[in-house]
Design a protein around this motif. Structure first.
Motif, PDB file in Angstrom:
ATOM      1  N   ALA A  13       0.839  -1.201   0.000  1.00  0.00           N
ATOM      2  CA  ALA A  13       0.000   0.000   0.000  1.00  0.00           C
ATOM      3  C   ALA A  13       0.868   1.244   0.000  1.00  0.00           C
ATOM      4  O   ALA A  13       1.938   1.266   0.594  1.00  0.00           O
ATOM      5  CB  ALA A  13      -0.904   0.002   1.226  1.00  0.00           C
ATOM      6  N   GLN A  14       0.422   2.252  -0.670  1.00  0.00           N
ATOM      7  CA  GLN A  14       1.186   3.488  -0.786  1.00  0.00           C
ATOM      8  C   GLN A  14       0.328   4.693  -0.411  1.00  0.00           C
ATOM      9  O   GLN A  14      -0.852   4.745  -0.744  1.00  0.00           O
ATOM     10  CB  GLN A  14       1.659   3.679  -2.229  1.00  0.00           C
ATOM     11  N   SER A  39      -3.245  11.075  -0.874  1.00  0.00           N
ATOM     12  CA  SER A  39      -3.705  10.104  -1.868  1.00  0.00           C
ATOM     13  C   SER A  39      -3.374   8.707  -1.382  1.00  0.00           C
ATOM     14  O   SER A  39      -2.285   8.479  -0.847  1.00  0.00           O
ATOM     15  CB  SER A  39      -3.008  10.331  -3.213  1.00  0.00           C
ATOM     16  N   ASP A  41      -3.610   4.426  -2.532  1.00  0.00           N
ATOM     17  CA  ASP A  41      -3.982   3.473  -3.575  1.00  0.00           C
ATOM     18  C   ASP A  41      -4.806   2.321  -3.004  1.00  0.00           C
ATOM     19  O   ASP A  41      -5.483   1.615  -3.737  1.00  0.00           O
ATOM     20  CB  ASP A  41      -2.754   2.969  -4.342  1.00  0.00           C
ATOM     21  N   SER A  42      -4.751   2.139  -1.682  1.00  0.00           N
ATOM     22  CA  SER A  42      -5.604   1.159  -1.007  1.00  0.00           C
ATOM     23  C   SER A  42      -6.371   1.900   0.078  1.00  0.00           C
ATOM     24  O   SER A  42      -5.877   2.878   0.631  1.00  0.00           O
ATOM     25  CB  SER A  42      -4.774   0.057  -0.363  1.00  0.00           C
ATOM     26  N   ALA A  81     -10.083   3.662  -1.331  1.00  0.00           N
ATOM     27  CA  ALA A  81      -9.027   3.231  -2.253  1.00  0.00           C
ATOM     28  C   ALA A  81      -9.019   4.104  -3.497  1.00  0.00           C
ATOM     29  O   ALA A  81     -10.073   4.538  -3.979  1.00  0.00           O
ATOM     30  CB  ALA A  81      -9.244   1.773  -2.642  1.00  0.00           C
ATOM     31  N   ASN A  82      -7.809   4.359  -4.007  1.00  0.00           N
ATOM     32  CA  ASN A  82      -7.635   5.138  -5.245  1.00  0.00           C
ATOM     33  C   ASN A  82      -8.366   6.475  -5.209  1.00  0.00           C
ATOM     34  O   ASN A  82      -9.031   6.871  -6.168  1.00  0.00           O
ATOM     35  CB  ASN A  82      -8.093   4.335  -6.462  1.00  0.00           C
ATOM     36  N   SER A  83      -8.259   7.139  -4.074  1.00  0.00           N
ATOM     37  CA  SER A  83      -8.904   8.445  -3.980  1.00  0.00           C
ATOM     38  C   SER A  83      -8.021   9.373  -3.152  1.00  0.00           C
ATOM     39  O   SER A  83      -6.960   8.978  -2.679  1.00  0.00           O
ATOM     40  CB  SER A  83     -10.281   8.319  -3.324  1.00  0.00           C
ATOM     41  N   THR A  84      -8.472  10.611  -3.031  1.00  0.00           N
ATOM     42  CA  THR A  84      -7.720  11.573  -2.242  1.00  0.00           C
ATOM     43  C   THR A  84      -8.590  12.128  -1.133  1.00  0.00           C
ATOM     44  O   THR A  84      -9.808  12.250  -1.270  1.00  0.00           O
ATOM     45  CB  THR A  84      -7.223  12.743  -3.108  1.00  0.00           C
TER      46      THR A  84
END
Ligand SMILES: [Cu+2]
Length: 143
Positions: A13-14, A39, A41-42, A81-84
């Motif tokens: 996860a980043q 941001s 990614d998970s 996930a994949n959001s900010t």
């Protein structure tokens, strides 16, 4: 070979942080509002924030009741996930409480963000001028 394969496995996860800043404080101020964009990614959750510049850092949201905007403390923020997650003036923000010294333009304020999934994330906030897009002193007609 097995050890090599394990070592080469990338982190699952980043988290990325951008536009992290704190409003400069007038003399005598005890609190300062901090903003940033996170941001992920998970899916993750920002659990808490600490900084050597303040006794504690609270996570706040802004709730509008009619014409009045009130701050309310919350227990962290979810990041899908994949959001900010965007903390910005007039919305959710970090509140640095009992700051140890005035925050002046150009200073960098270190902080540690603690996430449920990726754990601790060290970063720094840039102090920006008090007068910005949103300021509450003077210049309001009728005062
Ligand atoms: Cu607040």
């Amino acid at each position: 070979m097995l050890l090599f394969a394990l070592a080469a496995t990338p982190a699952a996860a980043q988290i990325a942080v951008e536009d992290a800043w704190i409003r400069a404080t007038p003399p005598g101020a005890k609190t300062a509002a901090g903003y940033l964009i996170i941001s992920a990614d998970s899916a993750d959750r920002l659990l808490s924030v600490t900084s050597p510049a303040a006794q504690r850092v609270e996570t706040h949201i802004t709730v509008h009741e009619g014409d009045i905007a009130r701050m309310r403390e919350v227990k962290g923020y979810d990041i899908p996930a994949n959001s900010t997650l965007e903390l910005k003036p007039g919305g959710a923000h970090l509140m640095f409480v009992n700051i140890k010294a005035p925050l002046k333009e150009g200073m960098m304020v270190p902080a540690t963000l603690k996430f449920q999934r990726v754990g601790e994330f060290k970063m720094a906030f840039e102090v920006r001028p008090l007068a910005g897009a949103e300021h509450h002193t003077g210049e309001h007609p009728g005062h």
